[in-house]
Write a protein that holds these residues in place. Structure first.
Motif, short mmCIF file in Angstrom:
data_model
loop_
_atom_site.label_atom_id
_atom_site.label_comp_id
_atom_site.label_asym_id
_atom_site.label_seq_id
_atom_site.Cartn_x
_atom_site.Cartn_y
_atom_site.Cartn_z
N GLU A 254 -12.83 -10.30 7.71
CA GLU A 254 -13.34 -9.09 8.35
C GLU A 254 -12.91 -7.85 7.58
O GLU A 254 -13.71 -7.08 7.12
N CYS A 255 -11.56 -7.66 7.46
CA CYS A 255 -11.09 -6.40 6.87
C CYS A 255 -10.92 -6.50 5.35
O CYS A 255 -11.14 -5.54 4.63
N GLY A 256 -10.50 -7.66 4.87
CA GLY A 256 -10.30 -7.86 3.42
C GLY A 256 -8.97 -7.33 2.91
O GLY A 256 -8.66 -7.49 1.73
N GLY A 258 -5.74 -7.61 4.78
CA GLY A 258 -4.53 -8.10 5.44
C GLY A 258 -4.22 -7.45 6.77
O GLY A 258 -3.06 -7.45 7.19
N CYS A 260 -6.65 -7.57 9.88
CA CYS A 260 -7.28 -8.12 11.09
C CYS A 260 -6.79 -9.53 11.44
O CYS A 260 -6.87 -9.96 12.58
N GLY A 261 -6.32 -10.28 10.45
CA GLY A 261 -5.82 -11.63 10.70
C GLY A 261 -6.91 -12.71 10.77
O GLY A 261 -6.59 -13.88 10.94
N HIS A 262 -8.17 -12.36 10.61
CA HIS A 262 -9.25 -13.35 10.72
C HIS A 262 -9.14 -14.47 9.68
O HIS A 262 -9.59 -15.57 9.92
N CYS A 271 -7.33 -13.29 2.29
CA CYS A 271 -7.92 -12.11 1.63
C CYS A 271 -6.95 -11.47 0.63
O CYS A 271 -7.37 -10.76 -0.27
S1 FES Z 1 -9.69 -10.51 6.33
FE1 FES Z 1 -8.51 -9.31 7.71
S2 FES Z 1 -6.50 -10.09 7.36
FE2 FES Z 1 -7.69 -11.11 5.88
#
Ligand code: FES
Ligand SMILES: Cc1cc2nc3c(=O)[nH]c(=O)nc-3n(C[C@H](O)[C@H](O)[C@H](O)COP(=O)(O)OP(=O)(O)OC[C@H]3O[C@@H](n4cnc5c(N)ncnc54)[C@H](O)[C@@H]3O)c2cc1C
Length: 290
Positions: A254-256, A258, A260-262, A271
């Motif tokens: 999601e965020c790329g 580090g 969001c934790g996805h 990521c």
């Molecule tokens: S994509 Fe969000 S923490 Fe890795």
């Protein structure tokens, strides 16, 4: 009395999620559902300052629709432009397919670890690709060819289902005649009757890999999960050390960066710690491959 704006410092903090707008310079279909996009920052000096490593990815957005990670297909050795291969699978990618040349897209990055170029230098490489895995590994291949003296023997092994499904088919077929790279291409099935290279699975190409010292060889791989099992078996037979097998893996992101934790698998943020992992990492974290 407040004599200065208390939020002034906050306004100076740049927003890591804010994309930079870039212009689509060129786009064309590589195969039926995969489109090549060449893009450039609006400002020429910014374009020349772009810096990234093969194996890294960017978050690409179509404003108002969404964003997703895509591997960089161009090489940092050819500055000024970024290139991507995008498969139409859903909402965002369909919207990107509707964009025209000269339209803008949002870009942030580069993210991820990328391939450890300094460790690869002076070594032999067997770059092994299946299907859409050509997207990130074309970046590495171009980099290596542009810095040819810094590497040992170079093998490029690429398997696609049919000639029509091979990304950059003409570009890679042209490499077959080069003497400084062993370009071995294969298709599972030749539906054209005119395919000039190998037929069979990518694993079969390893029979043509000769004269490499396994201890001095790195194998960067990217392909569909089904390819890994048979290729890894071959690499272990060839006695390639597990920490020299470098797998470019995809996870939901999601965020790329580090936050969001996805993308987390156990303690790894794929990521940041990935998307390039050694086979040792993968053995210790089986969930890294779907
Ligand atoms: S994509 Fe969000 S923490 Fe890795
Ligand atoms: C590091 C990284 C690099 C990537 N590089 C590329 C690339 O070079 N080219 C490219 O075409 N795609 C790449 N992807 C995948 C790309 O990010 C997804 O295809 C994209 O998110 C789809 O967005 P969408 O809104 O069009 O589809 P959605 O509507 O979100 O999804 C459509 C379908 O695709 C599946 N899907 C979505 N994302 C993924 C994923 N990451 N892995 C497996 N299945 C997924 C969904 O489950 C669903 O079935 C990469 C992904 C990662 C994590």
């Amino acid at each position: 009395m407040i004599d200065e704006d208390p939020c002034a410092d906050l306004q100076k903090i740049s927003n890591p999620f804010q994309p930079e707008m870039m212009r689509i310079i060129r786009k064309f279909d590589l195969i039926d559902d995969v489109r090549f996009f060449q893009i450039r920052p609006l400002n020429a000096s910014r374009a020349l300052a772009l810096s990234y490593k093969p194996g890294q990815f960017m978050m690409i957005s179509n404003l108002g629709v969404g964003e997703a990670p895509f591997s960089i297909s161009s090489s940092p050795s050819r500055p000024g432009l970024l290139e991507f291969c995008i498969r139409k699978v859903g909402h965002l990618t369909s919207s990107l397919f509707r964009l025209k040349e000269n339209d803008f897209i949002g870009v942030r990055g580069p993210y991820g670890n990328g391939f450890p170029l300094d460790r690869l230098k002076k070594h032999d490489l067997i770059i092994t690709v299946g299907g859409l895995g050509a997207a990130p590994l074309r970046s590495l291949l171009l980099y290596v060819l542009d810095n040819r003296d810094e590497f040992g023997e170079i093998y490029f092994l690429y398997g696609a289902k049919t000639p029509h499904e091979m990304l950059f088919r003409k570009e890679f077929l042209d490499l077959i005649d080069r003497e400084d790279v062993h370009c071995l291409l294969t298709v599972d099935k030749d539906d054209t009757g005119k395919w000039p290279a190998n037929i069979g699975f990518v694993t079969k190409l390893f029979e043509q890999v000769k004269g490499i010292d396994p201890k001095n060889t790195f194998v960067p791989i990217c392909g569909p999960p089904i390819m890994y099992k048979s290729v890894l078996k071959k690499l272990l037979e060839l006695k390639i050390p597990k920490h020299q097998i470098l797998m470019n893996l995809e996870r939901r992101m999601e965020c790329g960066i580090g936050k969001c934790g996805h993308c987390v698998v156990k303690h790894l943020y794929t990521c940041i710690d990935g998307p390039v992992f050694t086979y040792w990492d993968v053995i210790n974290m089986k969930e890294l491959i779907y």
